[in-house]
Scaffold this active site. Structure first.
Site, short mmCIF file in Angstrom:
data_model
loop_
_atom_site.label_atom_id
_atom_site.label_comp_id
_atom_site.label_asym_id
_atom_site.label_seq_id
_atom_site.Cartn_x
_atom_site.Cartn_y
_atom_site.Cartn_z
N LEU A 162 36.11 45.50 39.19
CA LEU A 162 35.95 46.39 40.50
C LEU A 162 37.83 45.22 41.31
O LEU A 162 37.44 44.03 41.56
CB LEU A 162 34.53 46.07 41.40
CG LEU A 162 34.15 47.33 40.71
CD1 LEU A 162 33.15 46.60 41.55
CD2 LEU A 162 34.46 48.66 40.40
N CYS A 191 26.58 43.13 47.83
CA CYS A 191 27.16 43.77 46.58
C CYS A 191 27.00 44.41 45.80
O CYS A 191 27.39 45.28 44.61
CB CYS A 191 28.40 41.99 46.13
SG CYS A 191 30.25 43.32 45.30
N MET A 235 33.66 44.10 33.59
CA MET A 235 33.99 42.57 33.72
C MET A 235 34.77 42.37 35.18
O MET A 235 35.42 43.19 35.69
CB MET A 235 35.41 42.74 32.94
CG MET A 235 34.85 43.67 31.97
SD MET A 235 36.39 44.04 30.33
CE MET A 235 36.75 42.61 29.39
N SER A 236 34.04 40.73 35.78
CA SER A 236 34.79 40.47 36.84
C SER A 236 35.87 39.42 36.40
O SER A 236 36.90 39.51 37.38
CB SER A 236 33.49 39.17 37.29
OG SER A 236 33.62 38.66 36.24
N CYS A 292 34.19 36.01 47.32
CA CYS A 292 34.49 36.33 47.20
C CYS A 292 35.93 36.67 48.63
O CYS A 292 37.24 35.65 48.14
CB CYS A 292 35.30 37.73 46.59
SG CYS A 292 34.39 39.07 47.03
#
Length: 381
Positions: free
Chosen positions: A49, A117, A24-25, A214
């Protein structure tokens, strides 16, 4: 014991006995995945994360894995009633992604950190965490499809070409693919995802999509490189393809292959483009547009997802994508080793850059056959 038909995730047991870890971002996509699976009755665990949560990233809307995103993921988990964990992966992310990004830029390449990533953090470290939690699989909000083929699980482009993320997931291994699920890959559009979010009462239903890398929340790659590698922006010469000096630049890291604007060498009859970067000599090499055309591309670290082994056939007809924003184009794939190959484009492409990915597709179909990294050595034009 009664026999069970396969559930929606492909397991021959009740949903309630199928544990799924959802990455879940904090965005709408992964939130919808968690809500959908929970509503179907699966044993869902949400994991977020913390990759890069410092400074400007905390305040930037549209940069994934920042502070607000973690908060949003937690709120969604509370709303749908699932356990939620936040894992501090900052050190792993720096070592596996950020440092290579900086070094690649300094070497004159144009890296794609989102692929690394997925490869080194989400689908390696997080996937192992999911296994440690006794999950049957891990689900993500990526727009890509996992389909069962005659020889096992296959990776396919998303049903919606406008949302397809197959370019960023080419390095997914067969073993990882066996464990992964992508519930959104078959949706017709992002509007369908947002409608599902609204139907499940999720506060993120109208949240904007992530736009930036990010750890580059304002899109200024050069500023990040200078911070990570002080002294990286040393000035040098802008030269043409005959090494004639045309001007000076403020650091090779400020330029990319194919760039035309911002060169500071106006007044010429023919528009010039960046055709090559030479960090060792601190030179930016420019030339006419036709000098950007590339036909043969060497690739390394090839991840092969097609049937058999990469080296089983001396030459294959494929479709390839050399940028995430470009459609696949016809090409010939010729292996030069177990994980290396040459790709010959049937029609030359402009702006092919070392550090980018070259992704292979089945011609005229959606199946992802794998891909590799365009190497730093000179491509043959």
């Amino acid at each position: 014991m009664p026999a069970f038909a396969a559930n929606s995730l492909g397991f021959a047991k009740p949903c309630a006995q199928t544990r799924v870890v959802v990455a879940m971002s904090g965005g709408v996509d992964s939130s919808v995945v968690a809500a959908m699976l929970k509503a179907e009755g699966y044993d869902v665990i949400g994991v977020t994360l913390q990759l890069y949560d410092h400074g400007a990233a905390l305040k930037k809307i549209g940069a994934c894995c920042a502070g607000q995103d973690i908060h949003d993921a937690r709120r969604v988990a509370e709303r749908i009633g699932i356990p939620h964990y936040v894992l501090d992966y900052e050190n792993r992310f720096r070592e596996s992604v950020i440092d290579e990004f900086a070094d690649a830029y300094l070497a004159g390449a144009t890296p794609v950190p989102c692929i690394r990533c997925n490869e080194r953090v989400k689908f390696r470290d997080l996937l192992q965490t999911a296994r440690d939690l006794d999950a049957d699989c891990m689900a993500t909000g990526h727009y890509i499809r996992r389909l069962d083929g005659p020889h096992g699980a296959e990776l396919h482009a998303a049903a919606d070409p406008g949302r397809d993320q197959s370019y960023f997931l080419f390095s997914t291994t067969r073993e990882q693919l066996d464990f992964l699920r992508f519930p959104l890959g078959g949706l017709a559009s992002k509007a369908d995802t947002r409608a599902l979010a609204a139907a499940h009462g999720l506060a993120v239903a109208d949240k904007p999509d992530s736009q930036d890398i990010c750890f580059v929340p304002d899109g200024d790659y050069a500023a990040v490189i200078e911070k990570l590698r002080p002294g990286a922006a040393d000035p040098g010469e802008i030269v043409d393809m005959d090494s004639t000096v045309l001007g000076t630049h403020r650091g090779v890291i400020h330029y990319t292959i194919g760039q035309r604007r911002g060169l500071g060498i106006g007044g010429l009859d023919t528009p010039l483009y960046v055709v090559r970067l030479d960090p060792a000599a601190r030179r930016v090499v420019v030339g006419p547009r036709e000098a950007l055309a590339t036909r043969v591309i060497p690739v390394a670290e090839v991840n092969w997802l097609g049937d058999g082994a990469l080296t089983d056939v001396a030459e294959r007809s494929v479709a390839v994508r050399v940028r995430s924003t470009r459609p696949p184009v016809p090409a010939l794939l010729r292996p030069t080793g177990a994980t290396t190959a040459h790709v010959e484009l049937l029609t030359p492409e402009e702006g092919v850059s070392p550090g980018q990915a070259c992704v292979f597709y089945e011609p005229g179909a959606t199946r992802v056959l794998g891909g590799g990294w365009i190497t730093a050595k000179e491509v043959r034009r």
